[in-house]
Design an enzyme around this catalytic site. Sequence first.
Site, short mmCIF file in Angstrom:
data_model
loop_
_atom_site.label_atom_id
_atom_site.label_comp_id
_atom_site.label_asym_id
_atom_site.label_seq_id
_atom_site.Cartn_x
_atom_site.Cartn_y
_atom_site.Cartn_z
N HIS A 162 29.07 63.46 28.93
CA HIS A 162 29.18 64.93 28.73
C HIS A 162 30.15 65.45 29.80
O HIS A 162 31.29 65.00 29.88
CB HIS A 162 27.76 65.52 28.78
CG HIS A 162 27.65 66.95 28.39
ND1 HIS A 162 28.63 67.65 27.72
CD2 HIS A 162 26.64 67.85 28.57
CE1 HIS A 162 28.23 68.90 27.52
NE2 HIS A 162 27.03 69.05 28.03
N HIS B 8 34.28 62.81 20.11
CA HIS B 8 33.41 63.98 20.22
C HIS B 8 32.44 63.97 19.06
O HIS B 8 32.81 63.58 17.96
CB HIS B 8 34.24 65.28 20.20
CG HIS B 8 33.51 66.45 20.75
ND1 HIS B 8 32.66 67.20 19.99
CD2 HIS B 8 33.48 66.96 22.00
CE1 HIS B 8 32.15 68.15 20.75
NE2 HIS B 8 32.62 68.03 21.97
N ASP C 48 37.97 66.88 28.25
CA ASP C 48 37.93 66.22 29.55
C ASP C 48 39.09 65.27 29.80
O ASP C 48 39.24 64.76 30.90
CB ASP C 48 36.61 65.43 29.69
CG ASP C 48 35.43 66.36 29.84
OD1 ASP C 48 35.57 67.34 30.58
OD2 ASP C 48 34.38 66.11 29.22
#
Length: 443
Positions: free
Chosen positions: A282, A321, A377
């Site tokens: 995460h 994702h 990210d």
Amino acid sequence: MSSTKSTASEAPTGARRDTLTITDNRTGKQFEIPVKNDTIRPIDLRQIKLQSSDFGMMSYDPAFANTASCASKITYIDGDQGILRYRGYSIEELAEKSTYSETAYLILHGELPTQSQLKDWNYNITHHTFIHESIKKFLEGFHYDAHPMGMLISTVAALSTFYPDAKDIFNPDSRRKQTYRLIGKMPTLAAFSYRHILGMPFVYPDNDLSYTGNFLNMLFRTTELKFHPNPTLERALDILFILHADHEQNCSSTAMRIVGSSHVDPYSATAAATAALYGPLHGGANEAVLRMLVEIGSVKNVPAYVQSVKAGEKLLMGFGHRVYKNYDPRAKIVKRIAYEVFDIMGRNPLIDIALECERIALEDEYFVSRRLYPNVDFYTGLIYQSMGFPMTMFPVLFAIPRTSGWIAQWVEMLLDSEQKISRPRQVYLGQDLRSYIPLDHRS
Ligand code: ACO
């Protein structure tokens, strides 16, 4: 969600009913179950039984892969199209025109603020940035190399001991106060954790500066009497904060809702959400991406690394994702900001490795068939590193802006009359009843 989608074999007009007919082939019985917003309620499955004494059917959905746990009006994602909106506003437009502070207001209140509402909001946030002096004492107890996420989780949880009024969760005035405190104090806790690692004195908030400007002040000020943040870096960080403000029912927001559903105070629930964010799958992925790029070391090593990913030995961190099966719209904006930051701070040499990973992955059958694209990210760590942050601070930079989203999700959960304490069911596959064997009889 729409309840009027066509299906491949449509019923004749007039005969249409918003229901689902299930035939239990074990018994031959049929059940008609209501459909609303393209969902069925698993509780309606309970009537499906072999015998009347049975518990009844449940749905089994590990990791909530196809289960809506709530109805929400905060954030909309279309993972196939790569669309992200807060309260109906596109992430692209907010990143271009808004500020983090205004976006946080929008997420929490549902509408953009008027000038006076924004002034009042900014005043209240900036006047709740100070933390109790005792918190400095906890921080001093941590090792010099303590991970700042561990420090953040602990100190956010500790805030509940300073504000027992926060237990009054159904009082709107109390909730408003805790919202100011949480959004105001998260950057202070984060910056103090960072200064502790460096062994540098803590820098107190400067209420004249913007939300992100003050954060940079608390992180980086040394001997100057007044800290003047570089406006481009301040804006870049502010945009990154906008991009991270909410993301509907992700792991940490779900933690916030689930823990909050026990009616604990919002500081304890935020500590749980921050802990969920810490994991490398995460919010810890930004740190993991940088470690991966350092491990790859050079553009020429990328093919071998991708090969090991395809062999199932590793993950390509920052890729994939649960919801996006297209390019994460935040990643596109982050990539652009990276170059703006490099213009000031110098090009981060790891960008070439990242670009090569992306190039190979976007062409490779393994990633294409699994619809794995860069997520938010993938590029943020490169920006943070160029700005001078150590890798361990990266997830903290995610937690600060996500606080507004967590609080919005928590309030929505509290005020939703359909919500109760979260308590999933299980499918028990363990031993049936058996007798205790005394220790000296066990082989
Ligand atoms: N690298 C290599 N293979 C991957 C990756 C990856 N990063 N992500 C998914 N896959 C593969 C899986 O192995 C699986 O392959 P299989 O079908 O052969 O078994 C397939 O793609 C589907 O992946 P799942 O694990 O089922 O997808 P899930 O929705 O459960 O996981 C997650 C999503 C956790 C984000 C995953 O893609 C991942 O681990 N990514 C790397 C970590 C990361 O970047 N996390 C940040 C997410 S964004 C955020 O939280 C802010």
